[in-house]
Design a protein around this motif. Structure first.
Motif, PDB file in Angstrom:
ATOM      1  N   SER A  10       0.834  -1.204   0.000  1.00  0.00           N
ATOM      2  CA  SER A  10       0.000   0.000   0.000  1.00  0.00           C
ATOM      3  C   SER A  10       0.862   1.244   0.000  1.00  0.00           C
ATOM      4  O   SER A  10       1.796   1.351   0.783  1.00  0.00           O
ATOM      5  CB  SER A  10      -0.916   0.007   1.230  1.00  0.00           C
ATOM      6  OG  SER A  10      -1.807   1.102   1.152  1.00  0.00           O
ATOM      7  N   GLN A  11       0.552   2.164  -0.886  1.00  0.00           N
ATOM      8  CA  GLN A  11       1.294   3.428  -0.907  1.00  0.00           C
ATOM      9  C   GLN A  11       0.763   4.395   0.134  1.00  0.00           C
ATOM     10  O   GLN A  11       1.523   5.021   0.859  1.00  0.00           O
ATOM     11  CB  GLN A  11       1.163   4.063  -2.291  1.00  0.00           C
ATOM     12  CG  GLN A  11       1.973   3.364  -3.351  1.00  0.00           C
ATOM     13  CD  GLN A  11       2.052   4.227  -4.588  1.00  0.00           C
ATOM     14  OE1 GLN A  11       1.029   4.570  -5.184  1.00  0.00           O
ATOM     15  NE2 GLN A  11       3.248   4.591  -4.981  1.00  0.00           N
ATOM     16  N   SER A  12      -0.553   4.540   0.188  1.00  0.00           N
ATOM     17  CA  SER A  12      -1.152   5.541   1.076  1.00  0.00           C
ATOM     18  C   SER A  12      -1.385   4.985   2.470  1.00  0.00           C
ATOM     19  O   SER A  12      -1.650   5.733   3.398  1.00  0.00           O
ATOM     20  CB  SER A  12      -2.505   5.971   0.509  1.00  0.00           C
ATOM     21  OG  SER A  12      -3.405   4.882   0.611  1.00  0.00           O
ATOM     22  N   GLN A  89      -4.096  -3.653  -4.878  1.00  0.00           N
ATOM     23  CA  GLN A  89      -4.760  -2.520  -5.518  1.00  0.00           C
ATOM     24  C   GLN A  89      -4.636  -2.664  -7.033  1.00  0.00           C
ATOM     25  O   GLN A  89      -3.771  -3.383  -7.537  1.00  0.00           O
ATOM     26  CB  GLN A  89      -4.197  -1.159  -5.076  1.00  0.00           C
ATOM     27  CG  GLN A  89      -2.747  -0.910  -5.381  1.00  0.00           C
ATOM     28  CD  GLN A  89      -1.885  -1.662  -4.428  1.00  0.00           C
ATOM     29  OE1 GLN A  89      -1.551  -2.807  -4.700  1.00  0.00           O
ATOM     30  NE2 GLN A  89      -1.512  -1.049  -3.330  1.00  0.00           N
ATOM     31  N   VAL A  90      -5.535  -1.969  -7.716  1.00  0.00           N
ATOM     32  CA  VAL A  90      -5.591  -2.024  -9.178  1.00  0.00           C
ATOM     33  C   VAL A  90      -4.881  -0.793  -9.733  1.00  0.00           C
ATOM     34  O   VAL A  90      -5.147   0.324  -9.279  1.00  0.00           O
ATOM     35  CB  VAL A  90      -7.071  -2.027  -9.634  1.00  0.00           C
ATOM     36  CG1 VAL A  90      -7.174  -2.031 -11.154  1.00  0.00           C
ATOM     37  CG2 VAL A  90      -7.819  -3.201  -9.031  1.00  0.00           C
ATOM     38  N   TYR A  92      -4.309   0.750 -13.551  1.00  0.00           N
ATOM     39  CA  TYR A  92      -4.635   0.598 -14.982  1.00  0.00           C
ATOM     40  C   TYR A  92      -5.322  -0.745 -15.282  1.00  0.00           C
ATOM     41  O   TYR A  92      -4.876  -1.513 -16.127  1.00  0.00           O
ATOM     42  CB  TYR A  92      -3.375   0.792 -15.825  1.00  0.00           C
ATOM     43  CG  TYR A  92      -2.843   2.201 -15.718  1.00  0.00           C
ATOM     44  CD1 TYR A  92      -3.538   3.266 -16.262  1.00  0.00           C
ATOM     45  CD2 TYR A  92      -1.665   2.475 -15.016  1.00  0.00           C
ATOM     46  CE1 TYR A  92      -3.080   4.572 -16.129  1.00  0.00           C
ATOM     47  CE2 TYR A  92      -1.205   3.773 -14.882  1.00  0.00           C
ATOM     48  CZ  TYR A  92      -1.919   4.814 -15.447  1.00  0.00           C
ATOM     49  OH  TYR A  92      -1.475   6.103 -15.306  1.00  0.00           O
ATOM     50  N   LEU A  93      -6.383  -0.997 -14.529  1.00  0.00           N
ATOM     51  CA  LEU A  93      -7.258  -2.158 -14.764  1.00  0.00           C
ATOM     52  C   LEU A  93      -6.521  -3.489 -14.590  1.00  0.00           C
ATOM     53  O   LEU A  93      -6.949  -4.525 -15.152  1.00  0.00           O
ATOM     54  CB  LEU A  93      -7.903  -2.080 -16.168  1.00  0.00           C
ATOM     55  CG  LEU A  93      -8.482  -0.725 -16.584  1.00  0.00           C
ATOM     56  CD1 LEU A  93      -9.040  -0.777 -18.007  1.00  0.00           C
ATOM     57  CD2 LEU A  93      -9.600  -0.267 -15.629  1.00  0.00           C
ATOM     58  N   GLY A 122      -8.556  -3.059  -2.887  1.00  0.00           N
ATOM     59  CA  GLY A 122      -8.969  -1.713  -2.473  1.00  0.00           C
ATOM     60  C   GLY A 122      -8.652  -0.806  -3.652  1.00  0.00           C
ATOM     61  O   GLY A 122      -7.512  -0.398  -3.832  1.00  0.00           O
ATOM     62  N   SER A 123      -9.680  -0.543  -4.469  1.00  0.00           N
ATOM     63  CA  SER A 123      -9.440   0.213  -5.711  1.00  0.00           C
ATOM     64  C   SER A 123     -10.404   1.396  -5.783  1.00  0.00           C
ATOM     65  O   SER A 123     -11.223   1.589  -4.890  1.00  0.00           O
ATOM     66  CB  SER A 123      -9.647  -0.698  -6.922  1.00  0.00           C
ATOM     67  OG  SER A 123     -11.006  -1.043  -7.035  1.00  0.00           O
ATOM     68  N   ARG A 124     -10.300   2.152  -6.890  1.00  0.00           N
ATOM     69  CA  ARG A 124     -11.266   3.236  -7.084  1.00  0.00           C
ATOM     70  C   ARG A 124     -12.638   2.609  -7.329  1.00  0.00           C
ATOM     71  O   ARG A 124     -13.532   2.779  -6.542  1.00  0.00           O
ATOM     72  CB  ARG A 124     -10.840   4.131  -8.261  1.00  0.00           C
ATOM     73  CG  ARG A 124     -11.712   5.347  -8.442  1.00  0.00           C
ATOM     74  CD  ARG A 124     -11.170   6.244  -9.511  1.00  0.00           C
ATOM     75  NE  ARG A 124     -11.292   5.677 -10.839  1.00  0.00           N
ATOM     76  CZ  ARG A 124     -12.395   5.706 -11.591  1.00  0.00           C
ATOM     77  NH1 ARG A 124     -13.472   6.290 -11.152  1.00  0.00           N
ATOM     78  NH2 ARG A 124     -12.421   5.155 -12.784  1.00  0.00           N
ATOM     79  N   ASN A 125     -12.795   1.877  -8.396  1.00  0.00           N
ATOM     80  CA  ASN A 125     -14.028   1.112  -8.628  1.00  0.00           C
ATOM     81  C   ASN A 125     -13.899   0.104  -9.769  1.00  0.00           C
ATOM     82  O   ASN A 125     -14.771  -0.724  -9.951  1.00  0.00           O
ATOM     83  CB  ASN A 125     -15.233   2.041  -8.870  1.00  0.00           C
ATOM     84  CG  ASN A 125     -15.059   2.942 -10.082  1.00  0.00           C
ATOM     85  OD1 ASN A 125     -14.239   2.667 -10.962  1.00  0.00           O
ATOM     86  ND2 ASN A 125     -15.822   4.010 -10.133  1.00  0.00           N
ATOM     87  N   MET A 126     -12.809   0.163 -10.549  1.00  0.00           N
ATOM     88  CA  MET A 126     -12.691  -0.762 -11.689  1.00  0.00           C
ATOM     89  C   MET A 126     -11.730  -1.894 -11.345  1.00  0.00           C
ATOM     90  O   MET A 126     -10.555  -1.847 -11.676  1.00  0.00           O
ATOM     91  CB  MET A 126     -12.251  -0.009 -12.940  1.00  0.00           C
ATOM     92  CG  MET A 126     -13.457   0.570 -13.630  1.00  0.00           C
ATOM     93  SD  MET A 126     -13.102   1.358 -15.159  1.00  0.00           S
ATOM     94  CE  MET A 126     -14.433   2.552 -15.138  1.00  0.00           C
TER      95      MET A 126
HETATM   96  C1  LIG Z   1      -1.033   4.439 -11.243  1.00  0.00           C
HETATM   97  C2  LIG Z   1      -2.389   4.138 -10.667  1.00  0.00           C
HETATM   98  C3  LIG Z   1      -3.389   3.626 -11.474  1.00  0.00           C
HETATM   99  C4  LIG Z   1      -4.643   3.312 -10.935  1.00  0.00           C
HETATM  100  N1  LIG Z   1      -5.589   2.728 -11.739  1.00  0.00           N
HETATM  101  C5  LIG Z   1      -6.757   2.307 -11.196  1.00  0.00           C
HETATM  102  C6  LIG Z   1      -7.698   1.583 -11.993  1.00  0.00           C
HETATM  103  O1  LIG Z   1      -7.468   1.286 -13.177  1.00  0.00           O
HETATM  104  N2  LIG Z   1      -8.878   1.196 -11.424  1.00  0.00           N
HETATM  105  C7  LIG Z   1      -9.174   1.507 -10.120  1.00  0.00           C
HETATM  106  O2  LIG Z   1     -10.265   1.152  -9.677  1.00  0.00           O
HETATM  107  N3  LIG Z   1      -8.284   2.154  -9.324  1.00  0.00           N
HETATM  108  C8  LIG Z   1      -7.081   2.553  -9.827  1.00  0.00           C
HETATM  109  N4  LIG Z   1      -6.148   3.195  -9.032  1.00  0.00           N
HETATM  110  C9  LIG Z   1      -6.433   3.356  -7.564  1.00  0.00           C
HETATM  111  C10 LIG Z   1      -5.789   2.200  -6.765  1.00  0.00           C
HETATM  112  O3  LIG Z   1      -6.413   0.976  -7.069  1.00  0.00           O
HETATM  113  C11 LIG Z   1      -5.845   2.389  -5.242  1.00  0.00           C
HETATM  114  O4  LIG Z   1      -7.139   2.481  -4.802  1.00  0.00           O
HETATM  115  C12 LIG Z   1      -5.115   3.604  -4.757  1.00  0.00           C
HETATM  116  O5  LIG Z   1      -3.887   3.717  -5.432  1.00  0.00           O
HETATM  117  C13 LIG Z   1      -4.832   3.513  -3.248  1.00  0.00           C
HETATM  118  O6  LIG Z   1      -4.063   2.344  -2.985  1.00  0.00           O
HETATM  119  P1  LIG Z   1      -2.916   2.244  -1.902  1.00  0.00           P
HETATM  120  O7  LIG Z   1      -3.439   1.335  -0.830  1.00  0.00           O
HETATM  121  O8  LIG Z   1      -1.701   1.675  -2.582  1.00  0.00           O
HETATM  122  O9  LIG Z   1      -2.641   3.621  -1.389  1.00  0.00           O
HETATM  123  C14 LIG Z   1      -4.909   3.547  -9.546  1.00  0.00           C
HETATM  124  C15 LIG Z   1      -3.891   4.106  -8.756  1.00  0.00           C
HETATM  125  C16 LIG Z   1      -2.654   4.375  -9.285  1.00  0.00           C
HETATM  126  C17 LIG Z   1      -1.580   4.924  -8.378  1.00  0.00           C
END
Ligand SMILES: Cc1cc2nc3c(=O)[nH]c(=O)nc-3n(C[C@H](O)[C@H](O)[C@H](O)COP(=O)(O)O)c2cc1C
Length: 301
Positions: A10-12, A89-90, A92-93, A122-126
């Motif tokens: 995890s970065q954050s 985490q995801v 770029y899909l 744990g992603s944004r939504n994709m």
């Molecule tokens: C380079 C990059 C690309 C990402 N692409 C996606 C994505 O394609 N789909 C998505 O749902 N979230 C995407 N995210 C969000 C991550 O899945 C994740 O929720 C967020 O980076 C927090 O994760 P952490 O625990 O590493 O801090 C992306 C994040 C980063 C840094």
């Protein structure tokens, strides 16, 4: 005694917090012994990201090109775990480079072969097609997927893009511009993720995981949204073309990555709302042709 390994990167710190929540009921159970393993890269990624670094990491991420990781601690390599809970985490899909790098490393097979795995993203939504890629990586390592939990930002797709970009580029999980909602998985869901730990424990004690995924889904572990999966599929098709184009032209990389950035913004804000309206109109038809099966697939394992 059951031994459980929590793997994460995890970065954050968001996925670490999720792992801690899920682990809470295990810590309170005297029959459980748990370890955490944080994947560490030889070359680490910046956080907060600069705009160029963020987009420049796309081709290697999407093409699943691994990098070197630091060796896991000896205890983690030597222990025979009864269950592995794998947080990812995801990017770029696709599963992020650190996750992909671990799963393609020489350590993964020894640690994962023959082991039941619960994945937690744990992603944004994709996350949907990334989970398909994750399944292949786990299968290659001889592991058995027994459960999946996909935690996401529940806000509207077009809003969560703005808020996640602010988060990734500032390094702070805050209300962007003072009025947007906070980005990422909500604090309530992160803290409430212990419910998944409570569900998993009885299955682990029995050593039989049949029915686990159904119970996880009933508790809210997976939220299938037809339009997000549809965008994920279309995105994967376009990303395949873009990533090959950039990797085949190293001398033009900077310029191509710059154009790719505008393409992504245009696809999200220009194309996706139109496709959404069309697919919403066709929903009753597509439900029987496509979405019903898809929902079953992504709510399953
Ligand atoms: C380079 C990059 C690309 C990402 N692409 C996606 C994505 O394609 N789909 C998505 O749902 N979230 C995407 N995210 C969000 C991550 O899945 C994740 O929720 C967020 O980076 C927090 O994760 P952490 O625990 O590493 O801090 C992306 C994040 C980063 C840094």
């Amino acid at each position: 005694m059951k031994k459980v390994l929590f793997i994460y990167f995890s970065q954050s710190g968001q996925l670490e917090e999720i792992a801690n929540s899920v682990a809470r009921p295990f810590l309170e159970d005297s029959e459980m012994e748990i370890d955490f393993y944080e994947i560490k890269m030889v070359h680490s990624f910046p956080f907060p990201w600069t705009s160029h670094a963020f987009f420049n990491t796309f081709p290697e991420t999407f093409q699943q090109i691994p990098e070197e990781i630091l060796p896991p601690p000896p205890r983690v390599l030597e222990t025979d775990y009864n269950l592995i809970i794998f947080h990812y985490q995801v990017w770029y899909l696709t599963p992020s480079i650190p996750i992909n790098s671990f799963l393609k490393s020489k350590y993964a097979k020894d640690m994962l072969a023959g082991k039941p795995i619960v994945t937690i993203s744990g992603s944004r939504n994709m996350w949907a097609l990334a989970q398909d890629k994750m399944k292949i990586l786990l299968q290659t390592n001889g592991a058995t997927l027994v459960g999946n939990i996909a935690l996401t930002d529940r806000h509207h797709n077009l809003i969560s893009v703005v808020t996640i970009v602010d988060w990734m580029f500032s390094g702070i999980k805050r209300r962007a511009y003072g009025f947007f909602p906070k980005p990422g998985v909500s604090e309530r869901e992160i803290q409430g993720a212990d419910k998944y730990g409570k569900i998993i424990i009885p299955y682990l004690k029995k050593g039989i995981f049949d029915g686990l995924q159904r119970e996880l889904v009933e508790a809210g572990a997976v939220d299938y949204r037809f339009f997000l999966v549809s965008m994920d599929q279309k995105g994967n098709r376009m990303f395949r073309i873009w990533s090959s184009l950039i990797l085949r032209n190293p001398s033009k990389r900077r310029r191509l990555v710059g154009i790719f950035k505008y393409y992504v913004v245009f696809a999200i804000y220009g194309i996706s709302p139109i496709v959404y309206l069309i697919e919403l109109f066709l929903y009753p038809l597509l439900y029987f042709l496509k979405y019903r099966k898809e929902k079953e697939h992504y709510e399953g394992i």
